[in-house]
Design a protein around this motif. Sequence first.
Motif, short mmCIF file in Angstrom:
data_model
loop_
_atom_site.label_atom_id
_atom_site.label_comp_id
_atom_site.label_asym_id
_atom_site.label_seq_id
_atom_site.Cartn_x
_atom_site.Cartn_y
_atom_site.Cartn_z
N LEU A 106 -4.33 9.52 -6.55
CA LEU A 106 -4.66 8.36 -7.37
C LEU A 106 -3.68 7.26 -6.98
O LEU A 106 -2.47 7.50 -6.94
CB LEU A 106 -4.51 8.70 -8.85
CG LEU A 106 -4.70 7.52 -9.81
CD1 LEU A 106 -6.15 7.05 -9.81
CD2 LEU A 106 -4.27 7.91 -11.22
N VAL A 107 -4.19 6.08 -6.65
CA VAL A 107 -3.29 4.96 -6.37
C VAL A 107 -3.56 3.85 -7.37
O VAL A 107 -4.70 3.66 -7.83
CB VAL A 107 -3.47 4.41 -4.93
CG1 VAL A 107 -3.03 5.43 -3.90
CG2 VAL A 107 -4.89 3.96 -4.68
N ARG A 108 -2.48 3.11 -7.70
CA ARG A 108 -2.64 1.90 -8.48
C ARG A 108 -2.51 0.74 -7.51
O ARG A 108 -1.56 0.66 -6.74
CB ARG A 108 -1.58 1.79 -9.57
CG ARG A 108 -1.73 0.47 -10.37
CD ARG A 108 -0.91 0.46 -11.64
NE ARG A 108 0.45 0.88 -11.37
CZ ARG A 108 1.14 1.69 -12.18
NH1 ARG A 108 0.60 2.14 -13.29
NH2 ARG A 108 2.36 2.04 -11.88
N GLY A 109 -3.49 -0.15 -7.52
CA GLY A 109 -3.48 -1.26 -6.59
C GLY A 109 -3.12 -2.56 -7.29
O GLY A 109 -3.33 -2.71 -8.50
N ASP A 110 -2.56 -3.46 -6.50
CA ASP A 110 -2.19 -4.78 -7.01
C ASP A 110 -2.88 -5.81 -6.12
O ASP A 110 -2.56 -5.93 -4.94
CB ASP A 110 -0.66 -4.93 -6.96
CG ASP A 110 -0.21 -6.25 -7.57
OD1 ASP A 110 -0.97 -7.24 -7.48
OD2 ASP A 110 0.89 -6.28 -8.15
N LEU A 111 -3.85 -6.52 -6.69
CA LEU A 111 -4.64 -7.45 -5.87
C LEU A 111 -3.81 -8.64 -5.41
O LEU A 111 -4.11 -9.24 -4.37
CB LEU A 111 -5.85 -7.95 -6.67
CG LEU A 111 -6.99 -6.95 -6.80
CD1 LEU A 111 -8.03 -7.44 -7.80
CD2 LEU A 111 -7.64 -6.70 -5.45
N ARG A 112 -2.77 -9.00 -6.14
CA ARG A 112 -1.99 -10.16 -5.73
C ARG A 112 -0.97 -9.77 -4.66
O ARG A 112 -0.82 -10.44 -3.66
CB ARG A 112 -1.29 -10.78 -6.95
CG ARG A 112 -1.64 -12.26 -7.08
CD ARG A 112 -1.15 -12.83 -8.39
NE ARG A 112 -1.98 -12.41 -9.51
CZ ARG A 112 -1.64 -12.58 -10.80
NH1 ARG A 112 -0.47 -13.12 -11.11
NH2 ARG A 112 -2.45 -12.20 -11.76
N ALA A 113 -0.27 -8.65 -4.89
CA ALA A 113 0.74 -8.21 -3.91
C ALA A 113 0.10 -7.50 -2.72
O ALA A 113 0.76 -7.25 -1.73
CB ALA A 113 1.75 -7.29 -4.58
N ARG A 143 -6.02 -7.94 -11.99
CA ARG A 143 -5.02 -7.83 -10.93
C ARG A 143 -4.83 -6.37 -10.54
O ARG A 143 -4.67 -6.04 -9.37
CB ARG A 143 -3.70 -8.42 -11.43
CG ARG A 143 -2.58 -8.19 -10.47
CD ARG A 143 -1.33 -8.95 -10.82
NE ARG A 143 -0.31 -8.66 -9.82
CZ ARG A 143 0.86 -9.24 -9.79
NH1 ARG A 143 1.18 -10.14 -10.71
NH2 ARG A 143 1.74 -8.93 -8.85
N THR A 144 -4.88 -5.50 -11.54
CA THR A 144 -4.63 -4.08 -11.31
C THR A 144 -5.94 -3.34 -11.08
O THR A 144 -6.94 -3.61 -11.75
CB THR A 144 -3.92 -3.46 -12.53
OG1 THR A 144 -2.79 -4.28 -12.83
CG2 THR A 144 -3.49 -2.04 -12.25
#
Lengths: 460, 339
Positions: free
Chosen positions: B225-232, B211-212
């Motif tokens: 640097l970004v943290r991504g959320d595949l669900r949101a 997910r992350t």
Amino acid sequence: MYVADSRATRPSAENAVRPPAGRPPATGRPSATGRRRAALAPTVLALGTVSLVTDVSSEMVTAVLPLYLVTGLGLSPLGFGLLDGVYNGFSALVRLLGGHLADRGGGRHKWVAGFGYAVSAACKPLLLLAHTLTPIGLILAADRTGKGLRTAPRDALISLSSTPETRGRAFGVHRAMDTAGALFGPLVAFLILRATVDGYDAVFTVSFCVAVAGVLVLVLFVPGSPAGGTRGSRTTGTEGSQTAGTGGSQTAGNRSSQGTDRPTLRAAVRLLRHRHLSRIALCALLLGLATVSDSFVYLLLQRRLGVSDRWFALLPLGTAAAFLLLAVPLGRLADRVGRWTVFLAGHGALLLAYAFLLTSWHGTALPYAVLALHGGFYAATDGVLMAAASDGVPEALRSSGLAVVQTGQALARFACSLLFGAAWTVWGDRAALAGATVALAACAAFSLTLALRPKGPGPA
Amino acid sequence: MTVRTRVLILVSALAVLAAVGLASVLHASARADRRDHVQAGGPKVTPGPVTLTAPGRMVFRNLAWGPHRDELTSTPASTPSAPRTASGVKCLRFYAASGTGVCLQAVHGPVSDTYRALILDARLRTRARYDVPGIPSRARVSPTGRFAAWTAFVGGDSYAGTNFSTRAAIVDTRTGALIPSLEAFRILKDGHAYHSADANFWGVTFAADDRTFYATLATKGRTYLVRGDLRARTVTTLHANVECPSLSPDGTRVAYKKRVPGLPKDAPWRLYVLDLRTLRETPLAERRSVDDQAVWKDARTLVYSLPGDYGADLYEVPADGTGTGRRISTAAVSPAYLD
């Protein structure tokens, strides 16, 4: 940034127009009042050939450069604008310089243009030696400098070697050949890459050879002094009668060309006092302020349609194809119904393209319609503007005058890109485009009122 | 000069120019033959089976000249200079995890090259194909093998431009659903929604939760640097001046290339490791500029490529800032360690 800018100095080959081999170069034909369709001046064909060939050469390099940087040199192209915005301002100054130098000494258009072509040609082998971004950036800047130097003298040569009543067509033929070369160049480059392994060196070498051929055609087949070619064959009286509709400003231009306009810098600046030219420059500037950069048009089109990235690369080809096909017919139309009319109609086409992009219509015909209008816009404005401006500039200052108009337009378009980019970021793409549309409509309306005034710039 | 003389000059000049051009093309095409010949002293390569489920082995793109140039090859991870087994599958960029591979390939068209991404199964058979919009740059697979990502340079938005943008895509290999560009995700920067037409993403790296993910966001001349959320479908900025992040196996650290002030424009990066909890940066011992998305060989060691005689060589360096950079393999790029 704009197709007409990027094409302006490249050579192109067009099937319909044969190079002037075997024909005596030089000399615009005497204006034959009886014949509606006279032969095109060999000089125009020669210059068209030069532009065609040079465009093949430079588009070859442009097309493979990204690939070369990334896969050939292993450089990451992000983060460095190889030619950043600051350079646009510099290149505008170079253009003015080119125009001025060409006018001095009684018309050295050919040699200034030739120097510009030669500089760009010399840049090609240098690319073989440069392996880091800084020198590559400098080489590209030198290439663009050569282009800036040669544009105004080249356009001046075209206008000086064609008669006033065929000037629109002459510029149309030149622009069509130019664009054809631009379309042809990438094809040649990729064929070479296909036939070789990492053949970037071969692409640069062939590009150099092609560029040298362009310079040679210029040196051998373009007459040195336009005075010999055209002034002798075209009397002031003829020009005056052909452009009778223009009224006072034209007469003023001719009067001054008979002696007072020595090609000094001051005279070049004074050109803006010619009502005809100053109005044209003003309109070009205002309309340029509302002319959104090509890349934004393609980006908007992509967003509207969800064009895949693969097809995205082909969108500029659509514009170029329409430009190529329409340049000659619209140039001839401009000769017949008036350059200013066609010039404004071209902006009408651009307005329509913006409107299509703003509507919620999603039909499959949308990209074709927008690209056809976009290419039509260039065909109706790029060469036609030069033809229109030529009418108001004395021969002795032709390069400077055209350079002034071109520079004003280029700077206005650059400003528009910056403004449009900012508006896009703040308000979003549609709102930015709506703003540009309103601005374009307003500028076009203003230009129209200028044209409708009795003494306005409405040359035939 | 008469017209005849001029034409004669032009024709003879054209002949010379054509000869020069032709010679350069022939010279460049003869390169193909040279590269098909094995260089003396280079790594030994023999054809054979390569799988993505062979613990203790590494799979990478072989750059050594010879008939297997550009093919995926494998060696034991502990002795990377051992003879290579070549698979016959050619890739520009490659990565694999848990028996799923992603291979970015060039497709030679009649006029110009196009690119595509192949999702490979454990025996390197193609399971799915996707168009890649430009020159491939980075490739990753999530630790579970479910998601794959790639980045491409999209050359100039204008026909004649030299400006680049990047396009980062993520695909769910189970459903086949493709996110063609991370630009579709909502950006949260410093706690606020952020909009910019110039947002660019590259260098995706996945966490084990499927997910992350982490990636680089570039906007207004800076990178984050970004943290991504595949669900949101969101990305959140975490730290500035981070490019090509690579998440450690335990998910606590990110190795990345940092643009260090004062370095030459052409070689501006140094390898760093960022602790995601404390945001403390540790410079690594490699003293050269690294333009690669590093790979964690294990929890303590990073592997990356540097330019070499045949394109690129692989190096390794400890992840804690000690030791020195050490070459482990020549003529190799895009390694994946199998487990």
